[in-house]
Design an enzyme around this catalytic site. Structure first.
Site, PDB file in Angstrom:
ATOM      1  N   ALA A 154       0.697  -1.142   0.311  1.00 54.32           N
ATOM      2  CA  ALA A 154      -0.119  -0.176  -0.101  1.00 54.32           C
ATOM      3  C   ALA A 154       0.957   1.181  -0.178  1.00 54.32           C
ATOM      4  O   ALA A 154       0.583   1.977  -0.881  1.00 54.32           O
ATOM      5  CB  ALA A 154      -0.683   0.256   1.287  1.00 54.32           C
ATOM      6  N   ARG A 236      10.639   0.797   7.880  1.00 54.37           N
ATOM      7  CA  ARG A 236      10.904   0.424   9.497  1.00 54.37           C
ATOM      8  C   ARG A 236      12.392   0.570   9.523  1.00 54.37           C
ATOM      9  O   ARG A 236      12.951   0.039   8.779  1.00 54.37           O
ATOM     10  CB  ARG A 236      11.255  -1.000   8.899  1.00 54.37           C
ATOM     11  CG  ARG A 236       9.317  -1.115   9.663  1.00 54.37           C
ATOM     12  CD  ARG A 236       8.885  -0.463  11.462  1.00 54.37           C
ATOM     13  NE  ARG A 236       8.110  -1.355  12.038  1.00 54.37           N
ATOM     14  CZ  ARG A 236       6.777  -0.752  11.724  1.00 54.37           C
ATOM     15  NH1 ARG A 236       6.782   0.736  11.212  1.00 54.37           N
ATOM     16  NH2 ARG A 236       5.505  -0.765  12.151  1.00 54.37           N
ATOM     17  N   GLU A 265      13.571   1.462  17.511  1.00 50.92           N
ATOM     18  CA  GLU A 265      12.495   1.617  17.421  1.00 50.92           C
ATOM     19  C   GLU A 265      11.730   0.121  17.569  1.00 50.92           C
ATOM     20  O   GLU A 265      10.920   0.015  17.630  1.00 50.92           O
ATOM     21  CB  GLU A 265      11.387   2.549  16.683  1.00 50.92           C
ATOM     22  CG  GLU A 265      12.496   4.034  16.820  1.00 50.92           C
ATOM     23  CD  GLU A 265      11.437   4.912  15.339  1.00 50.92           C
ATOM     24  OE1 GLU A 265      10.724   5.376  15.675  1.00 50.92           O
ATOM     25  OE2 GLU A 265      11.570   4.672  14.374  1.00 50.92           O
ATOM     26  N   HIS A 292       9.761  10.279  13.282  1.00 50.26           N
ATOM     27  CA  HIS A 292       8.225   8.824  12.910  1.00 50.26           C
ATOM     28  C   HIS A 292       7.246   9.825  13.050  1.00 50.26           C
ATOM     29  O   HIS A 292       6.927   9.376  13.288  1.00 50.26           O
ATOM     30  CB  HIS A 292       8.707   7.858  14.257  1.00 50.26           C
ATOM     31  CG  HIS A 292       7.988   6.526  13.343  1.00 50.26           C
ATOM     32  ND1 HIS A 292       8.520   5.495  13.967  1.00 50.26           N
ATOM     33  CD2 HIS A 292       7.030   6.268  12.657  1.00 50.26           C
ATOM     34  CE1 HIS A 292       7.557   4.729  13.741  1.00 50.26           C
ATOM     35  NE2 HIS A 292       7.068   5.252  12.578  1.00 50.26           N
ATOM     36  N   ILE A 293       7.269  10.846  12.048  1.00 47.40           N
ATOM     37  CA  ILE A 293       6.310  11.617  11.773  1.00 47.40           C
ATOM     38  C   ILE A 293       5.807  11.328  11.080  1.00 47.40           C
ATOM     39  O   ILE A 293       4.756  11.458  10.215  1.00 47.40           O
ATOM     40  CB  ILE A 293       6.412  13.022  12.196  1.00 47.40           C
ATOM     41  CG1 ILE A 293       7.646  13.410  10.284  1.00 47.40           C
ATOM     42  CG2 ILE A 293       7.722  13.719  12.860  1.00 47.40           C
ATOM     43  CD1 ILE A 293       8.115  14.994  10.198  1.00 47.40           C
ATOM     44  N   GLY A 294       5.986  10.187  10.213  1.00 45.97           N
ATOM     45  CA  GLY A 294       4.714   9.787   8.825  1.00 45.97           C
ATOM     46  C   GLY A 294       3.439   9.780   8.816  1.00 45.97           C
ATOM     47  O   GLY A 294       3.066  10.181   7.701  1.00 45.97           O
ATOM     48  N   SER A 295       2.630   9.352  10.041  1.00 45.47           N
ATOM     49  CA  SER A 295       1.357   9.509  10.320  1.00 45.47           C
ATOM     50  C   SER A 295       0.831  11.085  10.742  1.00 45.47           C
ATOM     51  O   SER A 295      -0.096  11.104  11.259  1.00 45.47           O
ATOM     52  CB  SER A 295       0.814   8.649  10.562  1.00 45.47           C
ATOM     53  OG  SER A 295       1.283   7.895  12.084  1.00 45.47           O
TER      54      SER A 295
END
Length: 332
Positions: A154, A236, A265, A292-295
């Site tokens: 996705a 990841r 992480e 880790h600000i992807g979302s």
């Protein structure tokens, strides 16, 4: 007495309001992850929990949570959660399937442009005393660039969709080829793993973490990339060997590395490092590192929390959690 729900990290107030009629809610109001002992204490009488990226749920944790029946993950990737152990103890695990895809793909494009066009070093140059245009910071644009995407799930597809407007030449590698209709729609071409590494200006990692993808991009693979390649990792941390990346940057083989995820992480790894590789942190001209600000889009994070809360409400009302990924055989 109402059952207890544990929410391990800060959420929006409307989520607490939504859950309040169904349960007693214990939420971590700080910006930091609870200490392990605090988490075990909170879970000792909990029926459900809303879990986040820094959490690690395994058989040891479950042994301290005899009443737990649901781990509602407010995330898509669940490699930090031992699903088999949860299943064995009669605990459902639910995830959020699609909400993280588009914002992660958007950030990936930002990382590509930011790294290729030297945006952070340019920002710093202005702040320390700008004297006008100089012939500096020549970089790599997207138009005409060869982009290789590792993984066409996705997120890989969403990245490819966004690249269609930039005039890039996109190839991909995955263990399963797309159908011809998808390849035509996304304007992508399948290629083998080594050819992708050796022919791409940008290599974009869009793979989940599994036994066969941990350090998929190690020293040998990075060496196969052509000199001057830009490596982008929004998926990841442990898919990439950070030490190998640092060595390639120091040698001048890689032109840059951008990442939103880090090996430290990946809690499921017994040998995970405790911090981001210092060699990455110390390099300021050829790395672009985001936390880790992807979302981390406000409306997206709120929607993720709502979906996780809906799974909890399903359980408390006697239904199977709608996004459960396992089928516990019995409640122990």
């Amino acid at each position: 007495m109402l059952p207890k729900i544990v929410i391990t990290h800060k959420v929006h107030d409307e989520i607490l309001t939504k859950l309040a009629p169904y349960a007693r809610v214990s939420v971590n109001e700080s910006d930091d992850t609870w200490a392990h002992d605090r988490l075990l204490a909170e879970l000792s009488d909990a029926t459900a929990m809303m879990a986040f990226m820094p959490d690690r749920i395994d058989a040891t944790v479950l042994s301290h949570a005899p009443s737990l029946r649901l781990v509602a993950c407010a995330l898509k990737g669940y490699d930090n959660f031992d699903v088999a152990a949860c299943t064995a103890r009669g605990v459902h695990v639910s995830i959020v399937s699609d909400l993280l895809t588009d914002p992660t793909a958007e950030l990936t494009i930002g990382l590509m442009i930011g790294l290729g066009r030297h945006i952070l070093p340019g920002d710093e140059a202005v702040r320390i005393g700008y004297k006008g245009w100089r012939p500096r910071f020549y970089g790599v644009g997207l138009k005409g660039a060869a982009v290789g995407i590792l993984g066409m799930g996705a997120i890989g597809k969403s990245i490819a969709e966004r690249l269609t407007g930039f005039g890039t030449q996109v190839s991909y590698w995955d263990r399963r080829e797309l159908g011809s209709d998808d390849e035509e729609r996304l304007k992508v071409t399948f290629t083998d793993f080594e050819r992708l590494l050796s022919t791409s200006d940008f290599v974009v990692c869009a793979l989940p973490l599994a036994n066969d993808t941990q350090h998929l991009l190690g020293a040998l693979e990075v060496a196969k990339m052509r000199k001057g390649t830009l490596l982008i990792n929004p998926s990841r941390g442990s898919v990439v060997d950070e030490g190998a990346v640092v060595a390639a940057l120091e040698a001048g083989h890689l032109a840059g590395y951008a990442a939103d995820v880090y090996e430290m992480e990946d809690w499921a790894r017994p040998d995970r490092p405790e911090a981001v590789h210092p060699g990455l942190v110390q390099r300021r001209t050829d790395t672009l590192l985001t936390p880790h600000i992807g979302s981390a889009v406000t409306k997206t994070r709120l929607a993720i929390e709502h979906e996780a809360a809906d799974n909890i409400i399903d359980l408390l009302e006697g239904r199977r959690p709608r996004a459960a990924i396992n089928e516990p055989a019995s409640v122990l």
